[in-house]
Design a protein around this motif. Structure first.
Motif, PDB file in Angstrom:
ATOM      1  N   HIS A 136      23.118  34.443  64.189  1.00  0.00           N
ATOM      2  CA  HIS A 136      21.804  35.078  63.617  1.00  0.00           C
ATOM      3  C   HIS A 136      21.480  35.544  61.944  1.00  0.00           C
ATOM      4  O   HIS A 136      22.046  36.753  61.824  1.00  0.00           O
ATOM      5  CB  HIS A 136      20.738  35.395  64.766  1.00  0.00           C
ATOM      6  N   GLN A 138      20.513  36.066  57.858  1.00  0.00           N
ATOM      7  CA  GLN A 138      19.463  36.241  56.782  1.00  0.00           C
ATOM      8  C   GLN A 138      20.712  35.476  55.639  1.00  0.00           C
ATOM      9  O   GLN A 138      21.827  36.997  55.254  1.00  0.00           O
ATOM     10  CB  GLN A 138      18.986  37.531  56.977  1.00  0.00           C
ATOM     11  N   SER A 139      20.545  35.288  54.464  1.00  0.00           N
ATOM     12  CA  SER A 139      21.588  34.992  53.594  1.00  0.00           C
ATOM     13  C   SER A 139      20.282  35.266  51.888  1.00  0.00           C
ATOM     14  O   SER A 139      19.560  34.147  52.043  1.00  0.00           O
ATOM     15  CB  SER A 139      22.195  33.883  53.568  1.00  0.00           C
ATOM     16  N   TRP A 140      21.587  35.368  51.106  1.00  0.00           N
ATOM     17  CA  TRP A 140      21.152  35.369  49.413  1.00  0.00           C
ATOM     18  C   TRP A 140      22.451  34.386  48.460  1.00  0.00           C
ATOM     19  O   TRP A 140      23.533  34.944  48.225  1.00  0.00           O
ATOM     20  CB  TRP A 140      20.005  36.059  49.181  1.00  0.00           C
ATOM     21  N   PRO A 157      16.816  32.585  48.893  1.00  0.00           N
ATOM     22  CA  PRO A 157      17.071  32.895  50.685  1.00  0.00           C
ATOM     23  C   PRO A 157      16.402  32.152  52.042  1.00  0.00           C
ATOM     24  O   PRO A 157      15.881  31.333  51.578  1.00  0.00           O
ATOM     25  CB  PRO A 157      16.100  33.728  49.911  1.00  0.00           C
ATOM     26  N   GLU A 158      17.602  31.939  52.450  1.00  0.00           N
ATOM     27  CA  GLU A 158      17.640  31.775  53.802  1.00  0.00           C
ATOM     28  C   GLU A 158      17.902  32.523  54.908  1.00  0.00           C
ATOM     29  O   GLU A 158      18.291  33.357  55.109  1.00  0.00           O
ATOM     30  CB  GLU A 158      18.558  29.982  53.817  1.00  0.00           C
ATOM     31  N   GLU A 159      17.386  31.659  56.076  1.00  0.00           N
ATOM     32  CA  GLU A 159      17.173  32.154  57.841  1.00  0.00           C
ATOM     33  C   GLU A 159      18.117  31.592  58.253  1.00  0.00           C
ATOM     34  O   GLU A 159      16.948  30.189  58.551  1.00  0.00           O
ATOM     35  CB  GLU A 159      16.442  33.390  58.651  1.00  0.00           C
ATOM     36  N   THR A 177      13.041  32.225  54.070  1.00  0.00           N
ATOM     37  CA  THR A 177      12.567  32.929  53.916  1.00  0.00           C
ATOM     38  C   THR A 177      13.262  34.037  53.270  1.00  0.00           C
ATOM     39  O   THR A 177      14.405  34.167  53.307  1.00  0.00           O
ATOM     40  CB  THR A 177      11.858  33.892  55.731  1.00  0.00           C
ATOM     41  N   ASP A 178      12.346  35.364  52.767  1.00  0.00           N
ATOM     42  CA  ASP A 178      13.169  36.761  52.333  1.00  0.00           C
ATOM     43  C   ASP A 178      12.442  37.682  52.843  1.00  0.00           C
ATOM     44  O   ASP A 178      11.000  37.889  53.031  1.00  0.00           O
ATOM     45  CB  ASP A 178      12.503  36.547  50.919  1.00  0.00           C
ATOM     46  N   PRO A 179      12.928  37.852  53.958  1.00  0.00           N
ATOM     47  CA  PRO A 179      12.703  39.367  54.431  1.00  0.00           C
ATOM     48  C   PRO A 179      11.897  40.939  53.744  1.00  0.00           C
ATOM     49  O   PRO A 179      11.489  41.225  53.989  1.00  0.00           O
ATOM     50  CB  PRO A 179      13.447  40.211  55.396  1.00  0.00           C
ATOM     51  N   LEU A 294      17.668  45.088  55.434  1.00  0.00           N
ATOM     52  CA  LEU A 294      16.765  44.395  56.764  1.00  0.00           C
ATOM     53  C   LEU A 294      16.649  46.257  56.758  1.00  0.00           C
ATOM     54  O   LEU A 294      16.125  46.288  58.018  1.00  0.00           O
ATOM     55  CB  LEU A 294      17.534  44.314  57.719  1.00  0.00           C
ATOM     56  N   GLU A 354      25.254  38.080  52.252  1.00  0.00           N
ATOM     57  CA  GLU A 354      24.858  38.351  54.472  1.00  0.00           C
ATOM     58  C   GLU A 354      24.623  39.516  54.915  1.00  0.00           C
ATOM     59  O   GLU A 354      25.402  40.325  54.903  1.00  0.00           O
ATOM     60  CB  GLU A 354      25.731  37.329  54.840  1.00  0.00           C
TER      61      GLU A 354
END
Length: 358
Positions: A136, A138-140, A157-159, A177-179, A294, A354
């Motif tokens: 799992h 989350q990346s930019w 940005p992606e998850e 998505t971008d948290p 995060l 990441e």
């Protein structure tokens, strides 16, 4: 520059419940007032939101286009941009994260101490979960173009969630998505054209039937990947199958680690082995405490590329962020430490980030 940024944050405070992330763009109201101040004019009625651009001509074919992540790092550029694209009804989230801020007033924990803590944590887990294939993330990642008609570079940005079963069945889901900016439109790369999509839009979803065989980076054939080892020396050899010199060079080790964590979620014993392996790298030095993207508190360790032997990582700073109690890898960040005018690179620009979640 820091003083000016602090003044801007004070002039446009964010809601207290808007999350712990430091880097946010100005609101449309603040942008309007800032523009008025810079033009030395009296503010007029403030718009409800930034207007969408409708006059952007279609760009000619590019000379070259790159999508850069930590596992494919090379000379690239990212500017801290907040962009509005054609078709967007509201201003999208900032295209690029700012570099993580190391908290200098907090004590830095040596990697050897983190390794000892991780080993103790693993021993205390009497029924410790085994590593499972899938992750799992989350990346930019930087996406850029070169050539006379190249558009400004942006970070996408992606998850990504991947899950695999012992029988070879599995699934892969990629969401825009971008948290840092929940609910806001997200910049997306649609076959070379920048656009904004709604937060949470599914970009890719694929399921795989039982018996699916993918190329295994360890064996090189179409078998199910070998389970990662829980011994530091065996793990070093395992990571070298991702990058041939990962057993001798720290930048290659960090890139191999990124590939490994995109494929597997390690258990406590494998995590402890990884922390011990990292503790043996003398050129991976404590940088201090950070709050990751995060909102998690961790310890950062830095490798600075300073000579041509680093190849494409020359002139970069690589950070790996660990949970000091468990050794879990929370994230990895790569930033530039020098200007590269040909690519419009500025020292301090973020190449990739990441963040891994359980």
């Amino acid at each position: 520059m820091t003083d000016e940024l602090d003044l801007l944050r004070q002039a446009d405070p964010v809601p207290s419940g808007d999350g712990p992330w430091r880097d946010r763009p100005l609101t449309a109201r603040a942008e309007h007032r800032l523009a008025a101040l810079m033009s030395d004019s009296t503010p007029t009625a403030e718009p409800a939101h930034a207007p969408a651009r409708t006059d952007r001509p279609r760009r000619p074919r590019r000379t070259r286009r790159l999508l850069i992540g930590a596992t494919a790092a090379s000379a690239a550029v990212v500017a801290a941009l907040t962009l509005t694209f054609s078709g967007a009804g509201t201003a999208p989230a900032a295209a690029s994260p700012t570099p993580l801020v190391v908290q200098r007033d907090a004590p830095a924990v040596p990697l050897d101490e983190v390794a000892r803590q991780a080993e103790a944590y693993a021993r205390a887990q009497h029924s410790a979960p085994r590593p499972h294939r899938g992750s799992h993330l989350q990346s930019w990642y930087l996406s850029m173009e070169t050539g006379p008609d190249a558009a400004p570079p942006v970070t996408v940005p992606e998850e990504r969630i991947t899950s695999w079963n012992p029988d070879g069945s599995g699934s892969e889901l990629v969401v825009a998505t971008d948290p840092r900016h929940p609910g806001r439109p997200v910049i997306n790369d649609a076959d070379g054209e920048w656009r904004t999509v709604n937060d949470g839009k599914v970009l890719h979803h694929k399921t795989y039937p039982a018996g699916t065989r993918l190329d295994d980076p360890v064996t090189g054939d179409g078998t199910l990947p070998a389970r990662p080892p829980a011994d530091p020396d065996e793990l070093r050899a395992y990571l070298a199958t991702f990058y041939s010199d990962a057993d001798t060079k720290t930048p290659s080790l960090l890139m191999a680690l990124s590939s490994y964590l995109q494929e597997w979620t390690p258990g406590p014993r494998e995590t402890a082995a990884l922390a011990r392996l990292l503790s043996r790298r003398t050129d991976l030095r404590p940088a201090g405490q950070v709050i990751d993207r995060l909102g998690r508190r961790g310890q950062a360790y830095a490798y600075r590329g300073t000579d041509s032997s680093d190849g494409s990582m020359d002139g970069t700073l690589q950070l790996i962020i660990l949970d000091p109690e468990t050794g879990q890898v929370l994230g990895m960040e790569t930033t530039f430490t020098k200007d590269i005018p040909d690519f419009r690179i500025k020292s301090g620009d973020v190449l990739s980030y990441e963040a891994w979640m359980p």
